[in-house]
Write an enzyme that holds these catalytic residues in place. Structure first.
Site, short mmCIF file in Angstrom:
data_model
loop_
_atom_site.label_atom_id
_atom_site.label_comp_id
_atom_site.label_asym_id
_atom_site.label_seq_id
_atom_site.Cartn_x
_atom_site.Cartn_y
_atom_site.Cartn_z
CG ASP A 82 -15.75 -27.45 3.85
OD1 ASP A 82 -16.70 -28.17 3.50
OD2 ASP A 82 -15.52 -26.33 3.36
CG ASP A 84 -17.59 -28.01 -2.07
OD1 ASP A 84 -17.40 -28.12 -3.29
OD2 ASP A 84 -18.22 -28.84 -1.39
#
Length: 292
Positions: A82, A84
């Site tokens: 991922d 963020d």
């Protein structure tokens, strides 16, 4: 056979030989190996301890992370990450919103979505709608002025790739950010949502289909099939509810500084270490890290 890994934050190494040896004796472990003095150590176990989560909670108070995994095949061939609040320290949509003057409103939606309280797709569209009219160039300004990399990311990607690994950045955020972050950190590919622009300004919408929880699972399956690998060969890392699908499917799914509701559903939780923790979990010693 299982492997127990203990680690602390690199800037606050606090593991002691005495403390590690107490747990070694308590769990009847063997083969103690220091991966980094004062920072990370591992040892073998004959079985999965019944009290591992009790011990995990005790160590958390001391600023120490603990993971117990099956010993075989800990080193993975694919990194699926991922972006963020994982590879970077911020939520890009929140930073865009701050520039647009709607920061608090968007940040509240983000927090609820990442904790699993809201449908990810609907929450994304609601937040992006509030960015309507924002000049396109603001994204580049946010990237340059507001976005910082999570410590250890460069070493994580470089070390896994140096050992034949493949690295993919898969985000529910935006390609305008993933493209730059992926290039900077050395990822092989990136996937994210595309902000729609008209006349140099954001339209308040994104292209379809929306990349959310299922799309991350699909990315894992697509990438492993393309490389002739299996989900077991993947190390996935994330922090939000939309990451749970890929974290559950991967051979090793790591909740990194994750929301409480997310961490509670993951077998490997890193709260104190940085991204180099993912190398220690695979049995890499500090002197094996590759610096790009």
């Amino acid at each position: 056979m299982y492997t127990a890994t203990l680690l602390t934050a690199p800037d606050r190494p606090s593991l002691t030989a005495g403390g590690v040896e107490v747990l070694l004796a308590r769990w009847q472990g063997h083969g103690l190996r220091w991966l980094a003095p004062g920072e990370a150590a591992e040892f073998e176990l004959p079985h999965l301890p019944d009290d591992r989560w009790t011990v995990w909670a005790e160590l958390q108070v001391q600023g120490t992370d603990l993971a117990v995994q099956r010993s075989g095949s800990r080193r993975k061939r694919v990194l699926l990450a991922d972006m963020d609040s994982t590879m970077i320290a911020q939520e890009c949509v929140d930073e865009l919103a701050a520039a647009a003057g709607v920061g608090p409103q968007v940040a509240e939606i983000t927090a609820r979505a990442m904790n699993g309280e809201l449908d990810f797709g609907a929450a994304l569209l609601a937040r992006v709608a509030l960015l309507r009219g924002l000049p396109q160039e603001v994204a580049a300004q946010v990237l340059a002025e507001r976005i910082t990399l999570t410590p250890g990311g460069r070493e994580l990607v470089a070390t896994m790739r140096a050992h034949g690994g493949y690295a993919a950045l898969v985000s529910g955020g935006f390609t305008v950010f993933t493209g730059a972050v992926a290039a900077h950190l050395g990822f092989d590919e990136h996937r994210a949502n595309t902000l729609l622009v008209d006349g140099g300004r954001l339209t308040g919408d994104v292209s379809r289909p929306i990349l959310g929880r299922q799309a991350k699972v699909d990315a894992l399956l697509d990438i492993t099939a393309r490389l002739g690998l299996q989900p077991q060969d993947v190390l996935a890392v994330g922090d939000g509810a939309n990451d749970l699908g890929m974290l559950e499917l991967a051979g090793t799914g790591v909740a990194l500084h994750a929301k409480p509701a997310v961490a509670a559903q993951c077998g490997v939780r890193i709260h104190h270490g940085d991204l180099t923790a993912l190398l220690y979990l695979q049995g890499y010693a500090r002197d094996e890290f590759v610096s790009p």
